[in-house]
Design a protein around this motif. Structure first.
Motif, short mmCIF file in Angstrom:
data_model
loop_
_atom_site.label_atom_id
_atom_site.label_comp_id
_atom_site.label_asym_id
_atom_site.label_seq_id
_atom_site.Cartn_x
_atom_site.Cartn_y
_atom_site.Cartn_z
N ILE A 189 0.65 -1.29 0.09
CA ILE A 189 -0.14 0.14 -0.13
C ILE A 189 0.89 1.23 -0.07
O ILE A 189 1.59 1.49 0.86
CB ILE A 189 -0.93 0.03 1.26
CG1 ILE A 189 -1.76 -1.24 1.20
CG2 ILE A 189 -1.85 1.06 1.10
CD1 ILE A 189 -2.50 -1.45 2.52
N TYR A 193 -1.46 6.90 0.58
CA TYR A 193 -2.79 6.37 0.40
C TYR A 193 -3.55 7.04 1.53
O TYR A 193 -3.31 6.91 2.77
CB TYR A 193 -2.96 5.12 0.26
CG TYR A 193 -4.25 4.46 -0.08
CD1 TYR A 193 -4.63 4.45 -1.55
CD2 TYR A 193 -5.17 4.21 0.92
CE1 TYR A 193 -6.00 4.11 -1.91
CE2 TYR A 193 -6.58 3.89 0.46
CZ TYR A 193 -6.87 3.63 -0.92
OH TYR A 193 -8.22 3.39 -1.36
N ARG A 196 -3.99 5.21 5.17
CA ARG A 196 -3.56 4.05 4.84
C ARG A 196 -3.65 3.02 5.96
O ARG A 196 -3.88 1.99 5.88
CB ARG A 196 -2.03 4.30 4.35
CG ARG A 196 -1.26 3.12 4.08
CD ARG A 196 0.16 3.60 3.89
NE ARG A 196 1.22 2.53 3.51
CZ ARG A 196 1.55 1.37 4.30
NH1 ARG A 196 1.12 1.58 5.80
NH2 ARG A 196 2.05 0.64 3.79
N TYR A 274 -9.62 7.74 -3.67
CA TYR A 274 -9.32 6.47 -3.12
C TYR A 274 -8.71 5.22 -4.10
O TYR A 274 -8.83 4.09 -3.74
CB TYR A 274 -10.44 6.09 -2.24
CG TYR A 274 -10.64 6.78 -0.81
CD1 TYR A 274 -10.16 6.52 0.25
CD2 TYR A 274 -11.40 7.85 -0.88
CE1 TYR A 274 -10.02 7.12 1.38
CE2 TYR A 274 -11.37 8.66 0.11
CZ TYR A 274 -10.85 8.30 1.40
OH TYR A 274 -11.05 9.06 2.55
N THR A 276 -6.50 3.10 -6.56
CA THR A 276 -5.26 2.42 -6.24
C THR A 276 -4.48 2.97 -7.64
O THR A 276 -3.38 3.37 -7.61
CB THR A 276 -4.99 0.88 -5.96
OG1 THR A 276 -5.75 0.26 -6.91
CG2 THR A 276 -5.51 0.89 -4.50
#
Length: 334
Positions: A189, A193, A196, A274, A276
């Protein structure tokens, strides 16, 4: 004598009226109402038929994102405000629904995504799934399968309940392995992010203890009779949508293919904080919405306005969402 008595009576009535007015001025609205204010909403579920199957939409509650300019990217702030204003939506808070689909095929009951569970990352308006299932007459132990579109906490958070016990004790679970591996691995991750640590901890707490009960699906796999996986990656690494079929009728459960019925449809290559892989997510969105629009396939969107059932059609370079009306006199059909 009579005149003096009438005058006294009139003064008494005026004084009484004044006293009454003073009392009314200090009375609370609820004390004056013919019925109490603040009554609860009606039970939050909606049923319709899909071929021979019965579908029920229940809710895990509203999920407020806050300022939409922080969640929807590569789009001018003025354009966000225009799109929201033109569609009579608030410009200061993007509020998403969490529309959980339950399909009763007669011989099995399948639930799609599970809401936030007890997690309050987005506030205290979430976590209502167990209550709304009960309102709809659906017992958690009657659920045979829980199908998850991806491993974000607002989609898998409701798997586990109090005492770390499964909320759906007799169900098998379905999710993409790439998502399972990604969201339970600290090294995968990105450091930037949003939230996270929270997403990582929740995925680990919820998914790792039940790994032995999870079936990892693949693209175009029929995971159960009447349910086919369609890969739509980008929002997460193996985000998927599901084509549901019964009695010659189809409904596409699109999960998080689009979070907002305006901001991600009018300009479908708008990116979401949000995601990826925002660019891949936008390509998946356009590809799948093109297919649904061309085939006139009804869809159920997890985050669209309640109950999230409708159609999409091409509109310029993007799409327009047409919600279906709810038939509250009987169990309607798609």
């Amino acid at each position: 004598m009579i005149a003096r008595h009438a005058l006294a009576t009139r003064r008494h009535l005026l004084a009484s009226a004044a006293a009454g007015s003073a009392a009314l001025a200090f009375a609370t609205p609820s004390a004056l109402a013919k019925m109490p204010l603040g009554q609860p909403q009606a039970p939050y579920f909606y049923r319709f038929k899909l071929g021979k199957a019965e579908c029920t939409v229940v809710t895990d509650g509203q999920l407020p994102l806050g300022d939409p300019t922080t969640a929807f990217l590569n789009i001018d702030k003025a354009e966000i405000a225009r799109e929201l204003k033109d569609n009579f939506l608030p410009t200061n808070n993007a509020v998403l629904e969490q529309n959980v689909l339950v399909v009763n095929f007669g011989d099995r009951v399948v639930l799609f995504d599970t809401g936030m569970g007890s997690d309050t990352l987005f506030g205290k308006t979430t976590g209502k799934l167990q209550a709304t299932l009960r309102q709809a007459g659906i017992k958690p132990e009657a659920v045979d399968a829980v199908v998850m579109s991806h491993a974000h906490i607002d989609h898998c958070g409701g798997l586990i309940g109090a005492g770390n016990k499964p909320n759906f004790p007799n169900a098998e679970y379905y999710i993409g392995q790439a998502d399972f591996d990604y969201w339970t691995d600290d090294s995968k991750i990105p450091s930037n992010y949003p939230a996270r640590a929270h997403f990582l901890a929740q995925a680990r707490n919820i998914l790792l203890p039940v790994k032995e009960r999870i079936h990892f699906y693949k693209n175009e796999e029929q995971i159960l009779p009447g349910i086919t996986v369609l890969s739509a990656p980008g929002h997460t690494v193996s985000h998927s949508i599901f084509m549901i079929e019964s009695g010659g009728k189809q409904l596409c459960y699109v999960g998080d293919l689009a979070h907002h019925p305006v901001l991600l449809l009018e300009r479908p290559r708008t990116q979401f904080a949000y995601d990826t892989d925002p660019a891949q997510s936008a390509e998946s969105r356009v590809r799948m919405l093109d297919m649904l629009a061309a085939n006139r396939t009804p869809l159920l969107a997890y985050h669209f306005a309640w109950p999230g059932v409708g159609h999409v059609a091409k509109q310029g370079d993007g799409f327009r969402y047409y919600p279906l009306g709810m038939d509250l006199q009987k169990v309607g059909t798609l």
